[in-house]
Each structure stands twice: as structure tokens, then as C-alpha cells.
Design an enzyme around this catalytic site. Sequence first.
Site, PDB file in Angstrom:
ATOM      1  N   HIS A 148       0.816  -1.216   0.000  1.00  0.00           N
ATOM      2  CA  HIS A 148       0.000   0.000   0.000  1.00  0.00           C
ATOM      3  C   HIS A 148       0.854   1.271   0.000  1.00  0.00           C
ATOM      4  CE1 HIS A 148      -0.267  -0.631   4.677  1.00  0.00           C
ATOM      5  NE2 HIS A 148       0.930  -0.250   4.297  1.00  0.00           N
ATOM      6  N   ASN A 149       0.340   2.272  -0.707  1.00  0.00           N
ATOM      7  CA  ASN A 149       0.914   3.629  -0.783  1.00  0.00           C
ATOM      8  C   ASN A 149       2.204   3.722  -1.589  1.00  0.00           C
ATOM      9  OD1 ASN A 149      -1.186   4.281   1.032  1.00  0.00           O
ATOM     10  ND2 ASN A 149       0.153   3.987   2.796  1.00  0.00           N
TER      11      ASN A 149
END
Length: 343
Positions: free
Chosen positions: A244-245
Site C-alpha cells: 500500500h501507498n
Amino acid sequence: MFFLLKEIINFLKKNKIDVICNSHNNIKISNASTLKKSKKNYISFYHNIKYKNDLINTSATACFVSFKDKKLLPKNTIALVTKDPHKAFICVLNLLLPKISSNGIISKKALIHKNSMIGKNVEIQDNVIIKENVHIGDNSIICSNTTVNKNVKILDNVLINNNCSISNCIIGSNSKIQQGVSLGSDGFGFALNSNDYTDLYHMGLVIIGNNVSIGSNSSIDRGSIEDTIIGNNVRIDNLVHIAHNVKIGDNSIIAGQCGIAGSTQIGKKVMMGGQVGISGHLKIGNNVKIAAKSGVIKDVGDNATIGGYPAQDIKDWHRGTIKLYKKWHVNLRIRWNKKNYPS
């Protein structure tokens, strides 16, 4: 289907690839293959000295070669002299081989929510599930057994292969998603308490740029708060995990079995060999090259070439490897002498 040699050369010039050919331009080319398996009316290429013997003995009608290698070709093979034989050959493959294109048929066995928008000439195969508020652009193909969850946006000319799971994402035009890919699932995020875990609710998306290719069984997690972003023209191999991210810059290449931990930023034109691991919350600059099996645990500036674990400048890594080998070799010799010539 066949093309005349002059048609192939003109096609390459339109793609900004210059070819010098001092032969019959009306020769027919019907197929492409390796040097070893080529036959009459086939076209091939040579760019690696490992295949020098295959070049000398090839039966190809025409062959892309560099200027210095053209003298190795048999008399019956036409030399197509160019700076980058491999690139020229790939372009010709795109000309000779039929492209995958939508047939515009939506299977009766597909389940499509009434509130989803399907563009023109979209192909949807058997057992596809398309949930609420999905947008699929023109000329896209969704292959069998794929699920597209609600609010996903897929732009024009996208190919999504069999058995994919697509959630919480936007996929740019002309992108290709291979079999078994998972896009947009929750990332690996939680708060660690003394006796328990509190899972992190993810609210971000996966945003994939235009002309992106994602290999089989790869997984890209949605952002936790911000989005996970894959830039334009990125190539991702099979079995890659992107947490994620993570943000990956345009024109980057990621080989098989790489893993990128959460919130790391990858610059433009970065190249990663197979099985590279990158820790979380790092910044990798533009034009960085990372050797296979490296472990990156700190930030990397622009234009660096690194390798090893922990990853360091490639020259330092090679020096260290040589020193370790010499030390091991000396110690081995000492032990052998003690065993065979005891004092």
C-alpha cells in the site's frame, strides 16, 4: 499473411528505426523466429555472441544485425543493418503477428450490474462478474472468471486476462493485466497491541497509468489513506508484490518475484532485477538500477547502480564479494594443508 521487405523497412522508419538493406526489397516475409528455427521467408535477429554459431548457420531469409556482425551471415540471408537488432525485431513481430482485439461480444454467462457502464465494442467473456458503478472503456476485453468490483474504472483498450480480481482501482488506457492478478485489495497494515492487533481500514485506490503491463499472479494493494500509484509505461513481471501507498515512476521495469514494502517511492526509469526486496518508507531516485536478489534498506539517489544485501554501490559490492571469496579460498587451503600435512 506476408509483407514485402520494403514494407517492413518503411514500417520501421515510421517507428524511428533506421535499417540499411542493400538487397531485393520485393522479397516476401511471412513469419519470424529464432536464428536456429528460421526457414525461407522468415525474419530473425542477432544481438548476443552466445548465438554466433546459429547466425552463421541460419536459414532465415533476412536478419537484423549490427554493422560489425553482418559479415557472419550466410550468403542467402539478407542483412538488415541497424543499431538495435532486438528492438527492430520486436517491432516487426508486432507487424507480423495478429494483435488481440475485442470481438465486441458480451457473454450471456457474464453477470453485469445494471448500473455499470460498458463502452463500445467491449468483449466480456464467460463467468465474468461486474459489480455496481463500474465503467469499462471502449474496445476493452475482460476474460473469463474475472471479477470487477464496484466503482472500478477501466479506460479504453484494456486487456484483463482470466481469473483476475479487480477492486478499488483506476486502470489507464492500453494496459494489459495478465492472469491471476489481484488489484486493490487491502494492504498489510495494523496496529500492534500487547495482546492483540487492530487492523487498518484502507480507503485509498490503486491508480494505474497508461500502457502498463502487469504479469501473472502479481498483487498490488490499495492505498491505506493515500493512493498506490503506478506510472505510465511501467512493466511489472510475474509474482511481484507492491504494498500500500507505493508510488512507481514512469517507464520503470520490475522483474519477477520483487517485493516493495509500503509507502516507498520509486523514481522514473528504475530497473529492478528478479527477487529484489525494498523496505518501506524509502525513496529510490530516477534511473536507478538494482541487481537481482538485492535488499534495499536505505534511500538511493538518482542514477545509482546498486546490488547486494544491504544494497550498496555495485562496484563496492563486487569488491567485497571478491575479498570474501579470496579469504574463503585461503582459509580452505590452510585447512586442507593442516589435514594432509600435519605438523
